[in-house]
Each structure stands twice: as C-alpha cells, then as structure tokens.
Design an enzyme around this catalytic site. Sequence first.
Site, mmCIF file in Angstrom:
data_model
loop_
_atom_site.group_PDB
_atom_site.id
_atom_site.type_symbol
_atom_site.label_atom_id
_atom_site.label_comp_id
_atom_site.label_asym_id
_atom_site.label_seq_id
_atom_site.Cartn_x
_atom_site.Cartn_y
_atom_site.Cartn_z
ATOM 1 N N CYS A 1 0.095 -3.276 12.640
ATOM 2 C CA CYS A 1 -1.421 -2.752 13.072
ATOM 3 C C CYS A 1 -1.377 -1.152 13.233
ATOM 4 O O CYS A 1 -1.220 -0.775 14.426
ATOM 5 C CB CYS A 1 -1.889 -3.576 13.770
ATOM 6 S SG CYS A 1 -3.728 -3.133 14.301
ATOM 7 N N CYS B 1 -4.275 -0.242 15.577
ATOM 8 C CA CYS B 1 -3.811 -0.886 17.076
ATOM 9 C C CYS B 1 -2.487 0.231 17.681
ATOM 10 O O CYS B 1 -2.794 0.755 18.618
ATOM 11 C CB CYS B 1 -3.282 -2.016 17.162
ATOM 12 S SG CYS B 1 -3.950 -3.382 16.267
ATOM 13 N N ASP B 2 -1.903 0.602 16.841
ATOM 14 C CA ASP B 2 -0.546 1.376 17.494
ATOM 15 C C ASP B 2 -0.388 2.711 16.830
ATOM 16 O O ASP B 2 0.662 3.413 17.501
ATOM 17 C CB ASP B 2 0.682 0.465 17.153
ATOM 18 C CG ASP B 2 0.907 -0.860 17.725
ATOM 19 O OD1 ASP B 2 0.154 -1.006 19.006
ATOM 20 O OD2 ASP B 2 1.305 -1.799 17.466
HETATM 21 C C1 LIG Z 1 1.891 -6.145 16.636
HETATM 22 C C2 LIG Z 1 0.084 -6.338 16.680
HETATM 23 C C3 LIG Z 1 -0.329 -5.362 17.382
HETATM 24 C C4 LIG Z 1 -1.537 -5.630 17.849
HETATM 25 N N1 LIG Z 1 -2.216 -4.759 18.603
HETATM 26 C C5 LIG Z 1 -3.660 -4.730 19.022
HETATM 27 C C6 LIG Z 1 -4.293 -3.707 19.739
HETATM 28 O O1 LIG Z 1 -3.656 -2.977 20.594
HETATM 29 N N2 LIG Z 1 -5.619 -3.859 19.803
HETATM 30 C C7 LIG Z 1 -6.479 -4.728 19.204
HETATM 31 O O2 LIG Z 1 -7.615 -4.939 19.515
HETATM 32 N N3 LIG Z 1 -5.735 -5.606 18.362
HETATM 33 C C8 LIG Z 1 -4.455 -5.863 18.186
HETATM 34 N N4 LIG Z 1 -3.793 -6.475 17.275
HETATM 35 C C9 LIG Z 1 -4.683 -7.425 16.412
HETATM 36 C C10 LIG Z 1 -5.104 -8.676 17.325
HETATM 37 O O3 LIG Z 1 -4.013 -9.228 17.813
HETATM 38 C C11 LIG Z 1 -5.964 -9.557 16.529
HETATM 39 O O4 LIG Z 1 -6.957 -9.026 15.802
HETATM 40 C C12 LIG Z 1 -6.392 -10.867 17.439
HETATM 41 O O5 LIG Z 1 -5.345 -11.139 18.140
HETATM 42 C C13 LIG Z 1 -7.086 -11.859 16.422
HETATM 43 O O6 LIG Z 1 -7.441 -12.853 17.626
HETATM 44 P P1 LIG Z 1 -7.742 -14.252 17.132
HETATM 45 O O7 LIG Z 1 -8.012 -15.052 18.547
HETATM 46 O O8 LIG Z 1 -8.590 -14.349 15.795
HETATM 47 O O9 LIG Z 1 -6.251 -14.806 16.512
HETATM 48 P P2 LIG Z 1 -4.680 -14.701 17.041
HETATM 49 O O10 LIG Z 1 -4.450 -13.691 18.151
HETATM 50 O O11 LIG Z 1 -3.915 -14.484 15.973
HETATM 51 O O12 LIG Z 1 -4.587 -16.216 17.623
HETATM 52 C C14 LIG Z 1 -4.254 -17.514 16.954
HETATM 53 C C15 LIG Z 1 -4.269 -18.689 17.579
HETATM 54 O O13 LIG Z 1 -4.547 -19.686 16.825
HETATM 55 C C16 LIG Z 1 -3.591 -20.510 16.897
HETATM 56 N N5 LIG Z 1 -3.352 -21.648 15.740
HETATM 57 C C17 LIG Z 1 -3.110 -21.176 14.575
HETATM 58 N N6 LIG Z 1 -2.954 -22.374 13.695
HETATM 59 C C18 LIG Z 1 -3.243 -23.280 14.505
HETATM 60 C C19 LIG Z 1 -3.385 -24.796 14.403
HETATM 61 N N7 LIG Z 1 -3.247 -25.407 13.326
HETATM 62 N N8 LIG Z 1 -3.599 -25.451 15.527
HETATM 63 C C20 LIG Z 1 -3.826 -24.621 16.855
HETATM 64 N N9 LIG Z 1 -3.990 -23.591 16.905
HETATM 65 C C21 LIG Z 1 -3.385 -22.748 16.056
HETATM 66 C C22 LIG Z 1 -2.222 -19.876 17.421
HETATM 67 O O14 LIG Z 1 -1.240 -20.598 18.068
HETATM 68 C C23 LIG Z 1 -2.673 -18.665 18.139
HETATM 69 O O15 LIG Z 1 -2.860 -19.014 19.557
HETATM 70 C C24 LIG Z 1 -2.486 -6.296 17.055
HETATM 71 C C25 LIG Z 1 -1.867 -7.410 16.068
HETATM 72 C C26 LIG Z 1 -0.449 -7.097 15.909
HETATM 73 C C27 LIG Z 1 0.142 -8.202 14.968
#
Ligand SMILES: Cc1cc2nc3c(=O)[nH]c(=O)nc-3n(C[C@H](O)[C@H](O)[C@H](O)COP(=O)(O)OP(=O)(O)OC[C@H]3O[C@@H](n4cnc5c(N)ncnc54)[C@H](O)[C@@H]3O)c2cc1C
Length: 314
Positions: free
Chosen positions: A139, A142-143
Amino acid sequence: MATTSSEHIHCLIVGSGPAGYTAAIYAARAGLNPVMYQGLQPGGQLTITNDVENFPGYPDGVMGPAMMEDLKKQAERFGTDIRYGIATAVDFEAHPRRITIDEKLELTADTVIIATGASARWLGLPSEQRLNGSGVSACAVCDGFFYRGKDVAIVGAGDTAAEEATYLANLCSKVYMIVRKGEMKASKIMQKRVLDNPKIEVLWHTVTDEILGEHVVEAVRVKNVLEGTTRELAIEGFFVAIGHDPNSKIFQPYLHHDDQGYLKTLPGTSKTNVDGVFACGDVQDFTYRQAVTAAGTGCMAALDAERYLAALGD
Ligand SMILES: Cc1cc2nc3c(=O)[nH]c(=O)nc-3n(C[C@H](O)[C@H](O)[C@H](O)COP(=O)(O)OP(=O)(O)OC[C@H]3O[C@@H](n4cnc5c(N)ncnc54)[C@H](O)[C@@H]3O)c2cc1C
C-alpha cells in the site's frame, strides 16, 4: 458435511477489520445486538502492518495491531458478541437469510453486514514475506510517507501500480517500476504520467528475483527475462501493486459485483441488491481501500441496517 442448526441473529457482521468493528460499534449502540464472526484474520489487514499514521485520533501514530485491539474493545464495550469463525456459505434467497459458519453451524439473520475486505496479492517470494512490514508493503498511500527522499521499487503494470508509482515519485527520490512485459496494462493516460515522470525508471521485461536485507529492505535483485541477466538495485522500500482479491466468493452468486469480484452497493449507501444485506469496507471499494474509508462505510452499513429493521417494524 452435516450442519447444526440454528441460531437466529438480528444483525450479523462478517469480518473484523475497521469496517466490521465500526459497524459493530454503531449497531451495538443502536440496540441491534450484533454478532460478529472474525474470519481467518481477526483484526483484518492492519494486523500485518506496523505504523499507522493516517487514522484520525492518533496524533503520534499507532501500531496496526494495537489500533485494531482498540476498535475491538470499543465494539465489546457496547455488547458486540465477537466470535471466532468463518462464513463458508450463504443462502440469500432464503428468508430470513441463511449463513453457514465453518461449514457446520447454520445461522439465520435479519440483516447481514459484509465486511470481509480485500486481500492484497503478493509475489510469493520468501524474502517478501520475511520483510513484510520492514520495507515491503502492498500500500503506497499507506506507507510511502516512510520513504520520503529514499529510493524505492514498485512491482506491477496496471492502473493501480501506475498511480502508486506516481504517488511515490512525489515523495521518494527515485522509483524503479518493475514490469514483466514490454508494455503496461495501465490506461494510456496513466502510462504517460509514469513515462513522463523523471523520477520513475521503468524496468521493462523484468521480474523480481529476490528482495535483499537481513532485518529491513536494503536492495532488490531483478532479472531481465529476455537477457537472463540479474542486477541489484539499492532501495529501502519495496511496493507490491499487482492487485487485490476481494473476499466475496461465497456472496457472488447472490450479489451484484464487478468483474474483479468487488461487491456493488447502491451509490451513496451500503445496500446491496438483496434486501437486508449490506456491504462495507474494501470488499466493495476498489478505489480508496483505506482504514478510515472502511470505517466510514462500516458506519453507513450499521445505520442502513438499523433503518431497514425499523422499516420492517422490528
Ligand atoms: C501492509 C498494509 C498496510 C496498510 N496500512 C494502512 C495505513 O497505514 N492506513 C490505512 O488507512 N490503511 C492501511 N492499509 C489498508 C487497510 O488495512 C484497509 O483499507 C482496511 O483494513 C480495510 O478494512 P476492511 O474492514 O474493509 O477489511 P480488512 O481489514 O481486510 O478485514 C477483513 C476482515 O474480514 C474477515 N473475513 C474475510 N473473509 C471472511 C469470511 N468468509 N468469514 C468471516 N470473516 C471473514 C477477515 O478475517 C478480516 O477480519 C494497509 C493495508 C496493508 C495490506
């Protein structure tokens, strides 16, 4: 496999990233008695990163896992029932909606909030995994800030890679863009931005051989696939921009989605094409993919679920 039935849930939240926890906080405070299944990655994608400096409310930054622990505590404080388990199948034609957990537990739900995120694709190199969070990132937005004035590399050839390379070039002194073929998939306009940028050097016909460094990224060894030659480039940040996979497979037979699998919501809402089923966070967001936007749409999903239930007279 035989299933065991059946618990009825008012508001089921699938996924425990920023979107899921924010939905849980709002749903719990609205009295919807939410039940959350956390999935394979409790806390979501931020649990695999170190410093998060762009989430409002943390003036000194916060470690990703600590931030997700804070969100969890806040959701628990208002009574969210947080459980281990993965949603393995759904039937969204049934009324109420049916969800199977871990292939055996059958649930029914009045409302379902899908917050399953999107997983970054990785190259699959052991060094990439070893140095993840120590110079390797998926990302740039992000980084990238951590590599101001430094040399970095980015892998990928699509629109996102081109956009992220341009973003990095605003911060870093030099950006190597590693492209496997002799052309990019990115749109012409994005390619032009990359090719016109003096800070970006595109390495055509090139693949990543190994990311080098003991504790942090120090260099990358790249291979020219036409000539079979390798060379090392001194860099401090290595960005992988080869796409994301939205975690939406089990929902796709029922829910409208784009050709990559991102769930479609009615613009300005979290509503899907199925009544009582809402989507939030990265699973429905091709564009922004940030924790704060995921949290924002998690709030929308809980409010949409509450209004849906209120209209039903529940
Ligand atoms: C390396 C890295 C660094 C990042 N740094 C930043 C940052 O500094 N700032 C920022 O704003 N964003 C950052 N991001 C982006 C950020 O992490 C995402 O935008 C954010 O986490 C998305 O949130 P979400 O809740 O949609 O999904 P996610 O955080 O992806 O969570 C998805 C959840 O769904 C669950 N899940 C999936 N499938 C199933 C299923 N079938 N049944 C039950 N549960 C399930 C998973 O276990 C997980 O808990 C970063 C991403 C990465 C990869």
